[in-house]
Motif scaffolding. Structure first.
Motif, PDB file in Angstrom:
ATOM      1  N   PHE A  54       0.820  -1.214   0.000  1.00  0.00           N
ATOM      2  CA  PHE A  54       0.000   0.000   0.000  1.00  0.00           C
ATOM      3  C   PHE A  54       0.857   1.269   0.000  1.00  0.00           C
ATOM      4  O   PHE A  54       0.639   2.169  -0.822  1.00  0.00           O
ATOM      5  N   PHE A 111       0.579   3.474  -3.260  1.00  0.00           N
ATOM      6  CA  PHE A 111      -0.468   4.484  -3.054  1.00  0.00           C
ATOM      7  C   PHE A 111      -0.084   5.571  -2.044  1.00  0.00           C
ATOM      8  O   PHE A 111      -0.919   6.378  -1.652  1.00  0.00           O
ATOM      9  N   GLN A 121     -10.206  -1.071  -1.432  1.00  0.00           N
ATOM     10  CA  GLN A 121     -10.926  -0.057  -2.207  1.00  0.00           C
ATOM     11  C   GLN A 121     -11.400   1.091  -1.314  1.00  0.00           C
ATOM     12  O   GLN A 121     -11.266   2.262  -1.678  1.00  0.00           O
ATOM     13  N   LEU A 178      -8.566   3.237  -0.258  1.00  0.00           N
ATOM     14  CA  LEU A 178      -8.035   4.054  -1.349  1.00  0.00           C
ATOM     15  C   LEU A 178      -8.916   5.264  -1.652  1.00  0.00           C
ATOM     16  O   LEU A 178      -8.426   6.308  -2.071  1.00  0.00           O
ATOM     17  N   GLN A 184      -8.591   7.259  -5.062  1.00  0.00           N
ATOM     18  CA  GLN A 184      -7.544   6.616  -5.860  1.00  0.00           C
ATOM     19  C   GLN A 184      -8.047   5.359  -6.565  1.00  0.00           C
ATOM     20  O   GLN A 184      -7.459   4.931  -7.556  1.00  0.00           O
ATOM     21  N   SER A 185      -9.116   4.760  -6.052  1.00  0.00           N
ATOM     22  CA  SER A 185      -9.687   3.593  -6.724  1.00  0.00           C
ATOM     23  C   SER A 185     -10.904   3.955  -7.564  1.00  0.00           C
ATOM     24  O   SER A 185     -11.417   3.117  -8.307  1.00  0.00           O
ATOM     25  N   THR A 234      -1.467  -1.088  -8.781  1.00  0.00           N
ATOM     26  CA  THR A 234      -1.863   0.184  -9.392  1.00  0.00           C
ATOM     27  C   THR A 234      -2.703  -0.047 -10.638  1.00  0.00           C
ATOM     28  O   THR A 234      -3.625   0.715 -10.941  1.00  0.00           O
ATOM     29  N   ALA A 278      -6.302  -0.696  -9.403  1.00  0.00           N
ATOM     30  CA  ALA A 278      -7.028   0.495  -8.954  1.00  0.00           C
ATOM     31  C   ALA A 278      -7.487   1.340 -10.129  1.00  0.00           C
ATOM     32  O   ALA A 278      -8.406   2.155  -9.986  1.00  0.00           O
TER      33      ALA A 278
END
Length: 481
Positions: A91, A95, A171, A174, A177-178, A263, A266
């Motif tokens: 992670f 991210f 998810q 994130l 970001q997702s 990545t 996502a």
């Protein structure tokens, strides 16, 4: 499959390169279908060993409600500990944030327990594992679902399911970001979670896990078989609430994560999914839910469809004949064989019809045997031997390491090419899943060379089918020269 009643469209398919190689005719009798082990799996070596929990695995220190000493709970807790370590490592790398552990874990048995989980009774969530956003909870059915998965597909099936549910927790962590919010269609969430699972399994396969080891042959086959098992029924709509995808869609997303990283997962959005999703409702002319009988008439339609598709290959078309599925002067790969000396595809009609019986979903869900693999699995075996003949006519080797994968790729390319208005035969919803069921058999013929030796790994076989389906026959020679 469905017979459209049309007269067919002339859409030439073959665009594979011609290798200047002389073929040596086979002269054996029926082969045992030994696996070919050349190549790699997404850049990793092909390995064979018993996959599962390591003997040296540490004892997880997790707080789990309603935990038992069962083998299912032991696997589940190790899976949670392991996938948590994966995300704690990955992670921040991908991210730029720390991974926050899931707040609550719960095991339940619908056979004996009587309480609520995320607003539902355990009876209502039988045969399930899930992530509950409102409680930041991952829960699993240790009484029905996990035993069935472990007994049918091995321990890595349990790891697959819980890795997928952790993908949903990822998810929500994130956020933007997702691209996931309350309005996001279920299919997007599920495809992302399957992809995250693939990235996690790549980490295990590379040897980073303290808890599990997975071989890139039989171990990954367990994973793909469990994804096949937990698929939507044919005719389901990808737009429906709760849609998870076909087996073809689910294995696609898993392989995307395995071959890339988190990545890439996502970045999956609705536009991406709509460009490739195979899950769709039945059309009005999908009689019998897309299952045709395997008989002389339907094989005659298949002959016309194949001749039409490969018309520009410039070589004599192999003829499909009901002559028992064996070659007197060559390798027999029943129920279908390509006989090089006569340029025929010989079929054991009885055995092929048995293979082509519809999948018995009720028996499948209860762990019983029953039914066949569906009409498309049977047709695809015939197609695989037909394209052997086309390749022989072009001077392309069909007995080397790449031959089985190239053949599976061409089956995929043909499937996509006939999925058009006016085609004599068209694929129905669920047909690609039937092909995947066949590709996961130890003796898969769709991904076998002329002698019946299949590619060693279900991952590579499904990847080859997918390559042809999405990228056409030209990709079959470039990817599998």
């Amino acid at each position: 499959m469905k017979h459209t009643g049309g007269r067919g469209t002339r859409r030439a398919l073959l665009a594979i390169g011609v290798a200047v190689t002389t073929l040596t005719a086979s002269c054996a009798n029926e082969v045992e279908g030994e696996l070919r082990s050349e190549g790699d799996i997404a850049g990793l070596p092909i390995t064979h060993f018993e996959s599962g929990l390591k003997a040296s695995a540490p004892q997880p220190q997790l707080n789990v409600e309603n935990l038992t000493q069962s083998e299912e709970d032991r696997l589940a807790v190790a899976s949670i500990a392991d996938v948590s370590e994966f995300w704690q490592e990955q992670f921040p790398n991908h991210f730029n944030a720390e991974f926050q552990p899931v707040s609550k874990l719960m095991s339940y048995d619908p056979n004996t327990d009587n309480f609520e989980v995320c607003g539902a009774t355990v009876e209502e969530v039988a045969m399930n594992a899930f992530y509950c956003p409102s409680e930041d909870l991952v829960a699993w059915d240790r009484g029905i679902l996990l035993p069935l998965l472990r007994e049918r597909f091995g321990p890595m099936a349990v790891v697959t399911v819980l890795g997928h549910e952790f993908g949903h927790a990822v998810q929500y962590r994130l956020g933007e970001q997702s691209g996931i919010d309350e309005q996001t269609p279920t299919i997007v969430k599920e495809q992302q979670a399957d992809c995250f699972t693939g990235a996690y399994f790549r980490w295990i396969a590379e040897g980073h896990s303290e808890y599990f080891e997975v071989s890139t042959s039989e171990g990954l086959n367990q994973v793909l078989a469990s994804l096949f098992f937990i698929r939507d029924a044919p005719g389901h709509s990808a737009a429906a609430d709760g849609a998870h995808g076909t087996a073809f869609d689910r294995t696609y997303a898993f392989q995307l994560g395995f071959e890339n990283d988190a990545t890439k997962c996502a970045a999956i959005d609705l536009a991406d999914i709509e460009s490739r999703i195979t899950e769709r409702p039945f059309s009005p002319n999908d009689t019998n839910e897309g299952d045709l009988s395997i008989n002389a008439d339907t094989l005659g339609l298949l002959q016309m469809s194949l001749d039409d598709s490969f018309s520009e290959a410039g070589v004599p078309s192999p003829q499909i004949v009901a002559e028992g599925g064996s070659c007197p002067n060559g390798a027999a790969t029943p129920p279908v064989s390509y006989c090089q000396d006569t340029n025929t595809v010989t079929v054991d009609m009885t055995a092929l019809a048995e293979l082509g019986q519809p999948i018995d979903r009720e028996a499948e869900l209860t762990g019983q045997e029953g039914g066949g693999l569906g009409d498309f699995a049977a047709f695809a075996e015939v197609v695989s031997r037909y394209v052997q003949g086309i390749q022989v006519g072009l001077g392309i080797p069909v007995d080397n390491a790449n031959a089985g994968l190239r053949t599976a790729c061409l089956v995929g390319a043909w499937t996509a090419a006939i999925d058009q208005e006016g085609a004599l035969l068209r694929p129905s919803p669920g047909d690609l899943d039937e092909a995947i069921a066949e590709l996961l058999l130890p003796r898969s013929l769709i991904a076998a060379d002329i002698n019946g030796h299949p590619a060693v790994n279900g991952f590579a076989r499904i990847g080859a089918l997918r390559q042809g389906y999405f990228n056409g026959s030209g990709a079959c020679s470039s990817e599998y020269p």
